[in-house]
Write a protein that holds these residues in place. Structure first.
Motif, short mmCIF file in Angstrom:
data_model
loop_
_atom_site.label_atom_id
_atom_site.label_comp_id
_atom_site.label_asym_id
_atom_site.label_seq_id
_atom_site.Cartn_x
_atom_site.Cartn_y
_atom_site.Cartn_z
N VAL A 149 -13.36 -21.08 -1.17
CA VAL A 149 -14.07 -22.36 -1.20
C VAL A 149 -15.55 -22.07 -1.42
O VAL A 149 -16.12 -21.17 -0.78
CB VAL A 149 -13.89 -23.13 0.13
CG1 VAL A 149 -14.73 -24.41 0.11
CG2 VAL A 149 -12.41 -23.46 0.35
N GLU A 150 -16.14 -22.82 -2.35
CA GLU A 150 -17.58 -22.72 -2.54
C GLU A 150 -18.27 -23.72 -1.60
O GLU A 150 -17.98 -24.91 -1.65
CB GLU A 150 -17.97 -23.03 -3.98
CG GLU A 150 -17.48 -22.00 -5.00
CD GLU A 150 -16.22 -22.41 -5.72
OE1 GLU A 150 -15.53 -21.53 -6.29
OE2 GLU A 150 -15.89 -23.61 -5.68
N VAL A 151 -19.15 -23.22 -0.78
CA VAL A 151 -19.88 -24.07 0.16
C VAL A 151 -21.20 -24.48 -0.51
O VAL A 151 -22.03 -23.62 -0.82
CB VAL A 151 -20.17 -23.33 1.48
CG1 VAL A 151 -20.90 -24.25 2.46
CG2 VAL A 151 -18.87 -22.80 2.09
N PRO A 152 -21.41 -25.78 -0.74
CA PRO A 152 -22.58 -26.23 -1.52
C PRO A 152 -23.85 -26.27 -0.69
O PRO A 152 -24.38 -27.33 -0.34
CB PRO A 152 -22.15 -27.63 -1.97
CG PRO A 152 -21.26 -28.11 -0.87
CD PRO A 152 -20.52 -26.89 -0.38
N VAL A 153 -24.38 -25.09 -0.39
CA VAL A 153 -25.51 -24.99 0.53
C VAL A 153 -26.78 -25.62 -0.02
O VAL A 153 -27.67 -26.02 0.74
CB VAL A 153 -25.78 -23.51 0.88
CG1 VAL A 153 -24.69 -22.97 1.79
CG2 VAL A 153 -25.90 -22.65 -0.38
N ALA A 154 -26.93 -25.70 -1.35
CA ALA A 154 -28.15 -26.28 -1.94
C ALA A 154 -28.04 -27.78 -2.17
O ALA A 154 -29.05 -28.44 -2.41
CB ALA A 154 -28.48 -25.57 -3.25
N VAL A 166 -31.30 -30.65 -2.21
CA VAL A 166 -31.61 -31.35 -3.45
C VAL A 166 -31.42 -32.85 -3.26
O VAL A 166 -32.27 -33.65 -3.68
CB VAL A 166 -30.75 -30.83 -4.61
CG1 VAL A 166 -30.91 -31.71 -5.85
CG2 VAL A 166 -31.12 -29.39 -4.94
N PHE A 167 -30.32 -33.24 -2.63
CA PHE A 167 -30.09 -34.67 -2.41
C PHE A 167 -31.17 -35.27 -1.51
O PHE A 167 -31.65 -36.38 -1.76
CB PHE A 167 -28.71 -34.89 -1.79
CG PHE A 167 -28.36 -36.34 -1.65
CD1 PHE A 167 -27.86 -37.06 -2.72
CD2 PHE A 167 -28.56 -37.02 -0.45
CE1 PHE A 167 -27.56 -38.40 -2.61
CE2 PHE A 167 -28.26 -38.36 -0.32
CZ PHE A 167 -27.75 -39.06 -1.41
N LYS A 168 -31.56 -34.54 -0.48
CA LYS A 168 -32.62 -35.04 0.39
C LYS A 168 -33.93 -35.20 -0.37
O LYS A 168 -34.70 -36.13 -0.13
CB LYS A 168 -32.81 -34.10 1.59
CG LYS A 168 -31.76 -34.29 2.67
CD LYS A 168 -32.08 -33.47 3.90
CE LYS A 168 -31.10 -33.78 5.03
NZ LYS A 168 -31.41 -33.00 6.26
N GLY A 169 -34.18 -34.28 -1.32
CA GLY A 169 -35.37 -34.41 -2.14
C GLY A 169 -35.35 -35.68 -2.96
O GLY A 169 -36.38 -36.38 -3.08
N LEU A 170 -34.19 -36.00 -3.53
CA LEU A 170 -34.06 -37.24 -4.30
C LEU A 170 -34.23 -38.45 -3.39
O LEU A 170 -34.91 -39.42 -3.75
CB LEU A 170 -32.69 -37.29 -4.97
CG LEU A 170 -32.36 -36.19 -5.98
CD1 LEU A 170 -30.93 -36.37 -6.50
CD2 LEU A 170 -33.35 -36.17 -7.13
N ASN A 171 -33.62 -38.39 -2.23
CA ASN A 171 -33.69 -39.51 -1.29
C ASN A 171 -35.12 -39.75 -0.80
O ASN A 171 -35.57 -40.90 -0.69
CB ASN A 171 -32.76 -39.24 -0.11
CG ASN A 171 -32.77 -40.37 0.90
OD1 ASN A 171 -32.75 -41.54 0.53
ND2 ASN A 171 -32.81 -40.02 2.17
N GLU A 172 -35.84 -38.67 -0.54
CA GLU A 172 -37.20 -38.80 -0.02
C GLU A 172 -38.15 -39.43 -1.03
O GLU A 172 -39.07 -40.15 -0.66
CB GLU A 172 -37.71 -37.43 0.42
CG GLU A 172 -37.07 -36.94 1.72
CD GLU A 172 -37.45 -35.52 2.05
OE1 GLU A 172 -38.25 -34.92 1.26
OE2 GLU A 172 -36.97 -34.98 3.06
#
Length: 376
Positions: free
Chosen positions: A213-218, A222-228
């Protein structure tokens, strides 16, 4: 690139690096990284195709949705494209607005965020006639988006991941080291990051022997950057990935990390280091969960093919087009066909639309704007 990776391993305390570090070096190293290289990456002469490679229709259809939202007073004319590649999508988007919605175009602020200096140079050349475009190297460089749309196409699949595998009746992390011949190899270590177990537990990966399983650590950062940066508005994400149920298919037991080199898929990611794209299928359920955690609402999710149909792509068909396969009309209709035919490129992609700060009235208007099939 191999020497750069070996050097990183030798400098590490435990003589290994994670897949996150490996992918970051291969793709984003400031000098030798794949996305920093001055080579064609998209299209026939590159390593892979993306939807914007198929004519101008894709950008035009997304532009038409954007314009409908503005005319219905859902958002303001602010459009942010994250990861704009060679600028083809932006050019078709802007040209559509210029020709069909001149009032919107006159007030439109188009922002491009792209870490690659090479890609930014291509975009500036392609979009030279559009003076309403601003360029940024990072999401953090953006000023606040009061009420606009953030769009990305194949952003999250290019982010670094960590890799875990279920073996010896437990989950272990897969990391990268080298042997006595200085060849890169994988090794297994105990998982030290509790968030990995939380991710696996939350998405019900109970584990079976050999499962990766690939754990999407980034993804979260990135999503928080978009949200902010988004005060109010819409995040439209186009990418390829799987829902939790789709990960259960037996042939996906080894995960999805792979490379693309000259349009050939490479399962050995140690080949062509720094010269090929590395990518994974994204975890859509995790991206939707991040939205809920950050007070966004997941309003629409579908295959790209169905989304384009909902958005009205059939209205771009040229009626009674010439039968000459080399005519512009025939090529135009064939491009549309390639985007909507079952089994085509659009079945490999999904489209997720998330909203922030919308009233119930705005939600209703947004849904109406997404499902108008008679507009051009």
């Amino acid at each position: 690139m191999k020497n750069i990776i070996l050097n990183a391993i030798q400098k590490s305390e435990k003589n290994y690096i994670t897949y996150e570090e490996f992918i970051s070096l291969c793709l984003y190293h400031s000098d030798k990284g794949y996305y920093q290289r001055s080579d064609t990456k998209i299209g026939r002469k590159g390593d892979f195709y993306t939807t914007s490679s198929v004519g101008t229709v894709y950008g035009e259809v997304i532009a038409s949705v954007f314009c409908r939202l503005i005319k219905n007073e859902v958002i303001d004319p602010i459009f942010v494209e994250v990861g704009a590649g060679n600028g083809r999508f932006a050019n078709s988007f802007l040209t559509y607005c210029q020709k069909n919605e001149p009032t919107i175009y006159a007030n439109l602020e188009y922002r491009i965020v792209d870490e690659s200096k090479y890609h930014r140079s291509l975009q500036m050349k392609t979009l030279a006639e559009h003076t309403n475009v601003n360029y940024y190297a990072s999401i953090s460089d953006l000023s606040k988006i009061q009420n606009g749309m953030i769009f990305s196409n194949e952003l999250f699949d290019a982010l670094p991941v960590r890799v875990v595998e279920f073996c010896q009746n437990k989950w272990l992390e897969v990391v990268i080291s080298y042997n006595e011949s200085y060849e890169l190899i994988e090794k297994f270590i105990e998982i030290e990051n509790d968030t990995f177990f939380e991710f696996l537990k939350h998405h019900h990966f109970s584990g079976k022997h050999g499962q990766r399983v690939e754990v999407p650590v980034a993804m979260e950062s990135v999503f928080k950057g978009l949200n902010e940066v988004l005060d109010h508005g819409i995040i439209m994400t186009v990418d390829y990935g799987f829902t939790r149920e789709e990960w259960n298919v037996p042939h996906r037991v080894k995960g999805s990390l792979r490379g693309y080199y000259q349009h050939e898929m490479k399962t050995n990611v140690f080949e062509f280091l720094g010269e090929m794209d590395l990518t994974t299928h994204i975890h859509w359920d995790e991206l939707r969960r991040l939205a809920e955690m950050n007070h966004l609402e997941n309003l629409y999710f579908n295959s790209q093919r169905q989304a384009l149909l909902d958005f009205g792509i059939l209205n771009w068909l040229v009626q009674h087009a010439a039968t000459n396969p080399f005519s512009d009309e025939y090529k135009h209709n064939r491009a549309i066909q390639s985007l909507i035919m079952p089994g085509g490129i659009s079945d490999s992609f999904q489209l997720l639309l998330q909203i922030k700060g919308f009233s119930e009235t705005k939600k209703l208007k947004t849904r109406e704007c997404l499902t108008i099939n008679e507009y051009k």
